[in-house]
Design a protein around this motif. Structure first.
Motif, PDB file in Angstrom:
ATOM      1  N   ALA B 221     -27.898  10.710 -78.811  1.00  0.00           N
ATOM      2  CA  ALA B 221     -28.143  11.989 -78.137  1.00  0.00           C
ATOM      3  C   ALA B 221     -26.819  12.746 -78.134  1.00  0.00           C
ATOM      4  O   ALA B 221     -25.825  12.251 -77.611  1.00  0.00           O
ATOM      5  CB  ALA B 221     -28.637  11.767 -76.715  1.00  0.00           C
ATOM      6  N   THR B 222     -26.801  13.902 -78.769  1.00  0.00           N
ATOM      7  CA  THR B 222     -25.543  14.648 -78.840  1.00  0.00           C
ATOM      8  C   THR B 222     -25.732  16.061 -78.312  1.00  0.00           C
ATOM      9  O   THR B 222     -26.755  16.690 -78.554  1.00  0.00           O
ATOM     10  CB  THR B 222     -25.012  14.749 -80.287  1.00  0.00           C
ATOM     11  OG1 THR B 222     -26.138  14.865 -81.160  1.00  0.00           O
ATOM     12  CG2 THR B 222     -24.189  13.566 -80.693  1.00  0.00           C
ATOM     13  N   ARG B 223     -24.723  16.524 -77.596  1.00  0.00           N
ATOM     14  CA  ARG B 223     -24.780  17.876 -77.055  1.00  0.00           C
ATOM     15  C   ARG B 223     -24.336  18.838 -78.145  1.00  0.00           C
ATOM     16  O   ARG B 223     -23.345  18.619 -78.814  1.00  0.00           O
ATOM     17  CB  ARG B 223     -23.860  17.986 -75.842  1.00  0.00           C
ATOM     18  CG  ARG B 223     -24.134  19.228 -75.014  1.00  0.00           C
ATOM     19  CD  ARG B 223     -23.263  19.222 -73.743  1.00  0.00           C
ATOM     20  NE  ARG B 223     -23.293  20.553 -73.122  1.00  0.00           N
ATOM     21  CZ  ARG B 223     -24.154  20.903 -72.175  1.00  0.00           C
ATOM     22  NH1 ARG B 223     -25.023  20.044 -71.732  1.00  0.00           N
ATOM     23  NH2 ARG B 223     -24.130  22.116 -71.650  1.00  0.00           N
ATOM     24  N   ARG B 224     -25.093  19.876 -78.308  1.00  0.00           N
ATOM     25  CA  ARG B 224     -24.752  20.907 -79.277  1.00  0.00           C
ATOM     26  C   ARG B 224     -23.585  21.711 -78.738  1.00  0.00           C
ATOM     27  O   ARG B 224     -23.587  22.042 -77.558  1.00  0.00           O
ATOM     28  CB  ARG B 224     -25.924  21.874 -79.367  1.00  0.00           C
ATOM     29  CG  ARG B 224     -26.474  22.052 -80.720  1.00  0.00           C
ATOM     30  CD  ARG B 224     -27.685  22.949 -80.585  1.00  0.00           C
ATOM     31  NE  ARG B 224     -28.461  22.882 -81.795  1.00  0.00           N
ATOM     32  CZ  ARG B 224     -28.260  23.684 -82.836  1.00  0.00           C
ATOM     33  NH1 ARG B 224     -27.346  24.625 -82.800  1.00  0.00           N
ATOM     34  NH2 ARG B 224     -28.973  23.538 -83.918  1.00  0.00           N
TER      35      ARG B 224
END
Ligand SMILES: Cc1cc2nc3c(=O)[nH]c(=O)nc-3n(C[C@H](O)[C@H](O)[C@H](O)COP(=O)(O)OP(=O)(O)OC[C@H]3O[C@@H](n4cnc5c(N)ncnc54)[C@H](O)[C@@H]3O)c2cc1C
Ligand SMILES: Nc1ncnc2c1ncn2[C@@H]1O[C@H](COP(=O)(O)O)[C@@H](O)[C@H]1O
Lengths: 323, 253
Positions: B221-224
């Protein structure tokens, strides 16, 4: 190669549209694409050939007189029957209202994990990995499922890829009347007006208008700019609620999510629920007379000005350049 | 007529919503509100209660904080509320949520269940249909309008290909879209009365649901990166020309 089931919804005139083609392309990345169709009569040769061109290795066709009258159940039954026969590792449907509900019901029947609004798909170590873009595009998440096939609904316009053109093997069979009760569909009460503009969900350019357009009549300005740019027309919820445009044009949290090359926001403040549906656009342009409108925080090019002054001039420029 | 409304507490969409990057779960630390669409679902039920005799029961599955949304609904006029609360429910996926809610509905009994069409956090948009599948009942879902009869429910179903008129025999599950009227405001009298209304808390063991918490696993899960503001100009009569130039140089026209 593992089997991948794809629920194909034929568009009017029985054609295989771009969304169905995209689903088959997505399936081809994971395994052997098998198209599943439910209709109330035989499949035309043209439809079968089109499915082959889109990469369907096999076609499972189910005939049900109830397909248009029993809400979704024939499709769930067809996919469950096809799944029992083909042991798929993934089942793909479109991320539409119908597509999500069919997927959800199938997930219950197969006791399988479900991932909605998938924007990318790949195979990794024998399983299907799905990418989603969540909380309004602020996070990208990769997930997989355990203990059964992946049931995924795919966001329209997000997948493409090479396919192998085939001459699919077709199996047609009658679908028994379902044991499960369904809501009854009396008829289509309103169809979206046919338009020559690109489809909002998949358009490369989108021009949207908000409450700042002030009336249904004046909203025509949004359409004029859209036509000058070859763009689709979108709107904020405030514009939809005010009746300037049909609901199908709503972009945002509770509307359509778009990811175009160019997004132009006219008279839209840029509330978080609107940004949620458009902030992954490549380039954002905003015209708003309030210099503090939050839309400017995410705009690549912002004009603080009156849409009724700036937009007619812009249309003139674009048309002059074209000549 | 016994109507059960499925309501849900969600992170406020006006706030900064975050995802726990390790688990992929939504961070519930920020401001929490009643999911707007479930408020509208409640309004549909309360209108029916105003018009004819109906018992309106609220049902939610969620952490301890969810009791707030039930209290709010009781203040608006619902008769009773049921809260499914259990530590083991954290991180439930749609499959499990639908199993738990279906079990609770079966236990409670009803003529009609009203849900929202899609939540603002999970955005699954399939829960009502999944519950219907589990209970072997018809679902009349994504309704822009709802007409409740003595033994059936009808309405206009939203859809990308156009709307459709649908109906189902009761008992049935419906879900409503944001085209339905907004919820009423609580009155002082309503809030006072709400304090005396029954609010039951139910543990998972009482429902006998065997599903594992989740069949979906989050791998990454990566934050844009946040978008940055670009150029902003005030219109002095030349803005349209500058904008046209920007579009040309960006090869957009
Ligand atoms: C649960 C929930 C879900 C929601 N879902 C959505 C959704 O899906 N999509 C959505 O859009 N909203 C959604 N909303 C609503 C959202 O919060 C905003 O209310 C809405 O986006 C506002 O629309 P708007 O920008 O058109 O209107 P406003 O906020 O009223 O903004 C109008 C703008 O126009 C500008 N303006 C006025 N006249 C002119 C002019 N002549 N020239 C230039 N600029 C002008 C004003 O300065 C103002 O900034 C949702 C809200 C909630 C609570
Ligand atoms: N935890 C929950 N408790 C009660 N109702 C829920 C819950 N989750 C979802 N719902 C209902 O299901 C609807 C659709 O949710 P979803 O499928 O998650 O988009 C919501 O609008 C609610 O009515």
């Amino acid at each position: 190669m593992p089997n991948i089931l794809v629920l194909i919804r034929l568009s009017t005139h029985d054609t295989v549209d771009a969304h169905a083609t995209a689903l088959l392309a997505g399936a081809a990345r994971l395994g052997t694409p098998i198209a599943v169709l439910v209709t109330d009569g035989p499949l035309g040769d043209g439809t079968i050939a089109a499915l082959g061109r889109a990469g369907a290795a096999e076609v499972r066709h189910y005939i049900s007189p109830e397909v248009d009258s029993a809400l979704l159940t024939p499709m769930v039954d067809a996919l469950a029957t096809a799944a029992a026969d083909t042991a798929p590792v993934a089942v793909l449907t479109e991320n539409t209202i119908d597509g999500r509900e069919v997927a959800g019901r199938l997930a219950v029947r197969l006791d399988a994990g479900m991932i909605v609004d998938v924007v990318d798909l790949r195979a990794a170590e024998g399983r299907a990995v799905a990418t989603t873009s969540v909380l309004g595009g602020s996070y990208t998440v990769e997930s997989a499922v355990e203990g059964g096939p992946l049931i995924a609904t795919v966001r329209q316009g997000s997948l493409e890829g090479p396919v192998t053109v085939t001459e699919p093997e077709v199996r047609s069979e009658a679908l028994p009347v379902s044991a499960v009760p369904s809501a009854a569909v009396e008829g289509v009460s309103e169809t979206p007006v046919a338009s020559n503009r690109p489809e909002l969900r998949t358009a490369a350019r989108v021009v949207s208008g908000g409450r700042g357009l002030q009336s249904r009549e004046r909203f025509a300005l949004v359409e004029q700019l859209a036509d000058a740019l070859g763009a689709a027309v979108g709107a904020s919820r405030a514009a939809v609620d005010a009746g300037y445009v049909p609901q199908s044009a709503q972009v945002g949290q509770t509307g359509v999510t778009v990811s175009p090359q160019l997004y132009v926001a006219l008279g839209i403040s840029g509330a978080i629920q609107h940004r949620t549906g458009m902030q992954t656009a490549k380039t954002i342009v905003a015209i708003n007379k309030d210099p503090d409108a939050p839309i400017f925080d995410i705009a690549d090019f912002g004009v603080v000005g009156d849409v009724f002054t700036v937009v007619p001039q812009l249309i003139e420029k674009i048309e002059a350049d074209r000549r | 007529m016994k109507i059960i409304v499925l309501i849900k507490q969600v992170p406020d969409t006006y706030g900064d919503r975050r995802l726990d990057q390790a688990t992929g779960r939504i961070d519930r630390g920020g401001d929490l509100v009643v999911d707007e669409i479930t408020e509208r679902a409640m309004e549909v039920a309360l209108k029916e209660k105003d018009a004819r005799k109906a018992e309106v029961v609220l049902l939610t599955m969620g952490p301890a904080s969810s009791v707030d949304v039930l209290r709010k609904g009781l203040a608006l006029g619902a008769d009773r509320a049921v809260h499914i609360l259990d530590e083991d429910l954290a991180g439930s996926d749609m499959l499990r949520t639908s199993a738990v809610l279906a079990a609770a509905l079966r236990r409670e009994g009803f003529d009609l269940v009203i849900a929202g069409n899609e939540s603002t956090d999970g955005r699954g948009g399939a829960l009502a249909a999944m519950i219907a599948e589990r209970l072997g009942l018809p679902h009349a879902t994504s309704l822009n309008t709802v007409a409740i009869g003595a033994d059936n429910v009808a309405g206009e179903r939203a859809g990308e290909q156009g709307t459709r008129a649908i109906h189902a025999e009761l008992p049935a599950i419906v879900s409503v879209t944001e085209r339905n009227p907004e919820a009423r405001f609580p009155s002082f009298k309503g809030s006072m009365r709400a304090k005396k209304k029954p609010l039951d808390t139910v543990a998972l063991a009482e429902l006998g649901v065997a599903e594992p918490a989740s069949r979906t696993t989050v791998l990454t899960a990566t934050r844009r990166p946040a978008r940055a503001a670009g150029r902003k100009i005030a219109d002095d009569g030349t803005a349209a020309a500058e904008l046209a130039e920007f579009l040309t140089s960006s090869r957009l026209i």
